[in-house]
Enzyme design. Structure first.
Site, mmCIF file in Angstrom:
data_model
loop_
_atom_site.group_PDB
_atom_site.id
_atom_site.type_symbol
_atom_site.label_atom_id
_atom_site.label_comp_id
_atom_site.label_asym_id
_atom_site.label_seq_id
_atom_site.Cartn_x
_atom_site.Cartn_y
_atom_site.Cartn_z
ATOM 1 N N LYS A 6 -14.912 18.330 28.148
ATOM 2 C CA LYS A 6 -16.225 18.973 28.221
ATOM 3 C C LYS A 6 -16.845 18.903 29.611
ATOM 4 O O LYS A 6 -17.418 19.877 30.098
ATOM 5 C CB LYS A 6 -17.163 18.322 27.196
ATOM 6 N N MET A 14 5.352 34.953 -5.832
ATOM 7 C CA MET A 14 6.690 34.645 -5.346
ATOM 8 C C MET A 14 7.154 33.271 -5.832
ATOM 9 O O MET A 14 8.304 33.090 -6.223
ATOM 10 C CB MET A 14 6.721 34.713 -3.808
ATOM 11 N N PHE A 73 -16.225 10.776 18.898
ATOM 12 C CA PHE A 73 -16.577 11.769 17.880
ATOM 13 C C PHE A 73 -15.895 13.101 18.184
ATOM 14 O O PHE A 73 -15.939 13.584 19.310
ATOM 15 C CB PHE A 73 -18.105 11.942 17.841
ATOM 16 N N GLN A 74 -15.258 13.669 17.199
ATOM 17 C CA GLN A 74 -14.527 14.941 17.311
ATOM 18 C C GLN A 74 -13.446 14.899 18.392
ATOM 19 O O GLN A 74 -13.204 15.877 19.086
ATOM 20 C CB GLN A 74 -15.479 16.121 17.529
#
Lengths: 553, 164
Positions: free
Chosen positions: A154, A464, A104-105
């Protein structure tokens, strides 16, 4: 350990957004003296750190979490890489045992950012963290500056290890050259002495190297006109009589004619971008080119160089300065003055007197700003008008996305500048397209009561792109009219910011004066003529002396 | 023109990806590549054959040098050097053709390293020309599979790449 390292490196401001993988880091930050600015989207954190770094000269520091937190940084990192801005980015990664399992992530952010960082690291052991941190700051802030990313799993945030921090790290494969080669410098001196129509063409490298003073002395001593790229604006006073403006696609006619007719270009801290050179075969055909740059790979990359000098542009210019005498360039200046007289920067279309011209707004902003005001722009027409009409007098006062052309850069960059220079006025000049790319940061400025003025040049379109469609795609305005934009006054007020609107010249002047009196975030919605185009213009891949002037001088 | 570059690189995670990625994103073409250890622990050597004009190769070398993990880049095509590549060829062979193949292999100073009832594996080392030549000679027997190491090279004489 990370926060301790940041303190040793003299970091006082972090920009970031928390998340799962950086929970331990944010937990440590909770009782740290380091300041942290919470943004509302990670991209804004990088741009703000980038603005902070451009103003202070120190690396900007960013925290973000793994996966989407990290991938949201990508545009900002690429932007900083293209413009050589020092950044140290710390991302959390999923815990070590989960790496490679599509957890996850999880995103391979070192893989993703490989081509857009000066260097990056995935930390494997906590023991190597101190040396990686010191290397990251060293690499980001020396040589040609750039972003360095450190990805930390982590579980490593909480591991203990001996903290041996050595700021003076030695990296075997990294030895930037600072002093220029004496023989090449002598060749350059001779070339400058022999030149009759020399120009100095400087870029962002001058600002990073702190070379503005020596540049000015050199230009004034040797009587050589100065042209600055978009990134270089501010490296030489914009109101100095030797300054010819910016060259290239939307540069001044004089700068482009001078680069075409010159017999010697002294290029300093520039990289001959395609927006400057136009068609390469026709660029500066009559000129010898001296190229001074800290990055050897820039020399000879786009144009053929006669005298290459690798080194710190400040040191090299100092070496040149002590060997130069006043040059005989009076005839050349006569020619330049006649161009300047004939082709002033166009003030806008004549027929549109009833509606507000964006060029007028920029000129008023410039006129009413203190000389040390920091201007951050977004990308598009308003950016070019600012480069053309706003007088930038000193370095580190003009923040713009030069290389990558990132819409959404300006507002967060202004936030970074605000924190970097508390005494100076900060002005963000943006467009209705660009502003909506990071409009959520209104919450950040209101939440922190940041004193800055947002000048929104609102033409109801992606101006632009619309201009290019008008010129090159038979006015087929495919998806460039911004229908459905909100009432920007209401949006600003909903966030809790002050907001003003101006649709005429009188209102514009009044609104600027009022906004500049207000402390705290203010937005001015300048409703301008939507048909206005940026002139002069050189069509892409055309010689830069073939200029579309718009006929409205 | 083909250039053979010797790159000394810190043997760190991702170093190979950094180098190969640089080639693809800057539009340089790698013809072949060989990687291995050196006498210095922690330092690997890559030999990359790349096609390009002199200015392109100069840009390749400068860009490689910008990578933090890269310690040294040299162009071995610019100096006298020994270049070799190793190739293994699995070729179809029957009782009738085996001695013919053997003769070709001997001529090219190769070795037969494996024989089965209907195939042989031949090992041959040399310059690109030589490898192409033996490949051509063996083609009509029926080549089943080829593997090549990529070119490796050293400067002639006592000088090393590190000092060059």
């Amino acid at each position: 350990m990370i926060l301790k390292a940041l303190e040793i490196e003299g970091v006082d401001q972090i920009f970031g957004f928390p998340g799962g993988a950086v929970l331990p880091l944010y937990n440590q930050l909770y009782d740290s003296p380091l300041k942290h600015l919470l943004v509302r989207h990670e991209q804004a954190a990088v741009h703000a750190a980038d603005g902070y770094a451009r103003v202070t000269g120190k690396p900007g520091v960013v925290f973000a979490t793994s996966g989407p937190g990290a991938t949201n940084l990508v545009t900002g990192i690429a932007n900083a890489y293209m413009d050589s801005v020092p950044l140290v980015l710390i991302t959390g990664q999923v815990a070590s045992p989960f790496i490679g399992t599509d957890a996850f992530q999880e995103a391979d952010i070192t893989g993703i950012t490989l081509p857009i960082t000066k260097h990056n690291y995935l930390v494997k052991n906590v023991e190597e963290l101190p040396s990686i941190l010191s290397e990251a700051f060293f690499i980001a802030s020396t040589g040609r500056r750039g972003p360095v990313l450190i990805d930390i799993p982590k579980d490593l945030f909480d591991h203990e290890a001996p903290f041996n921090y050595d700021q003076k790290c030695h990296i075997a494969g990294y030895n930037p050259t600072y002093s220029g080669h004496a023989g090449q410098i002598n060749r350059a001196v001779k070339a400058i002495r022999d030149a009759r129509r020399p120009v100095i063409f400087g870029g962002g490298g001058l600002i990073r190297a702190g070379a503005d003073q020596v540049l000015r002395e050199l230009a004034e001593t040797a009587r050589i006109p100065v042209i600055l790229s978009l990134m270089g604006l501010g490296a030489f006073p914009g109101d100095n009589s030797l300054f010819l403006g910016m060259p290239g696609m939307h540069g001044s006619v004089t700068a482009n004619y001078a680069l075409t007719e010159t017999d010697l270009i002294i290029a300093a801290g520039v990289r001959f971008d395609d927006r400057v050179t136009g068609k390469l075969e026709n660029f500066a055909e009559k000129a010898k080119i001296i190229h001074i740059d800290i990055d050897p790979a820039e020399i000879g990359k786009n144009v053929i160089i006669d005298i290459p000098i690798v080194g710190d542009v400040r040191l090299v210019l100092e070496d040149l300065l002590c060997k130069l005498k006043p040059g005989n360039t009076e005839k050349w200046f006569k020619q330049i003055e006649s161009w300047q007289e004939k082709y002033p920067m166009p003030a806008g279309s004549k027929g549109a007197s009833s509606s507000l011209l964006p060029q007028f707004v920029i000129r008023e902003l410039s006129r009413l700003s203190e000389p040390d005001t920091i201007v951050a722009t977004d990308v598009g027409q308003h950016q070019m008008w600012t480069a053309q009409h706003f007088i930038i007098r000193a370095p580190k006062r003009f923040l713009t996305s030069g290389g990558l052309g990132t819409m959404g850069y300006g507002f967060p960059a202004a936030i970074g500048a605000r924190l970097a220079a508390p005494e100076q006025r900060v002005l963000c000049i943006t467009g209705d397209g660009s502003f909506q790319m990071n409009i959520q940061e209104l919450a950040t400025v209101v939440n922190n009561n940041l004193d800055l003025t947002i000048a929104l040049i609102n033409n109801g379109s992606l101006g632009m792109v619309r201009q290019w469609q008008e010129f090159f795609y038979e006015k087929r305005y495919s998806h460039t009219l911004l229908v459905g934009s909100p009432d920007f006054i209401k949006v600003a007020e909903a966030y809790g910011a002050r907001a003003l609107r101006a649709s005429t010249e009188v209102e514009a002047t009044q609104a600027i004066e009022e906004a500049f009196r207000i402390k705290g975030p203010v937005l001015i919605d300048f409703v301008v003529n939507p048909e206005e185009n940026v002139y002069p213009m050189v069509a892409p891949n055309h010689p830069i002396n073939q200029i579309i002037t718009g006929g409205d001088f | 023109m083909k250039h053979v570059l010797a790159i000394l690189v810190e043997n760190k995670a991702g170093a190979l990806t950094r180098i190969s990625g640089l080639f693809s994103r800057r539009g340089f073409n790698i013809e072949n590549i060989a990687v291995g250890e050196t006498v210095t622990p922690g330092v690997a050597r890559m030999t990359i054959t790349v096609e390009g004009s002199d200015p392109v190769i100069e840009q390749v070398m400068k860009q490689l040098h910008k990578l933090i993990n890269v310690l040294k880049v040299s162009n071995l095509s610019k100096e006298p050097s020994v270049m070799r590549e190793l190739m293994l060829i699995k070729v179809r062979s029957e009782t009738g053709s085996r001695s013919d193949i053997q003769q070709i292999v001997e001529t090219f100073r190769g070795k037969v390293v494996d024989v089965s009832p209907d195939s042989m594996i031949i090992e041959v080392t040399g310059t690109e020309d030589k490898l192409e030549a033996i490949k051509m000679m063996l083609e009509h027997f029926g080549i089943k599979e080829i593997v090549r190491t990529g070119k490796v090279a050293l400067l002639r004489g006592a000088k090393t790449t590190r000092e060059a």
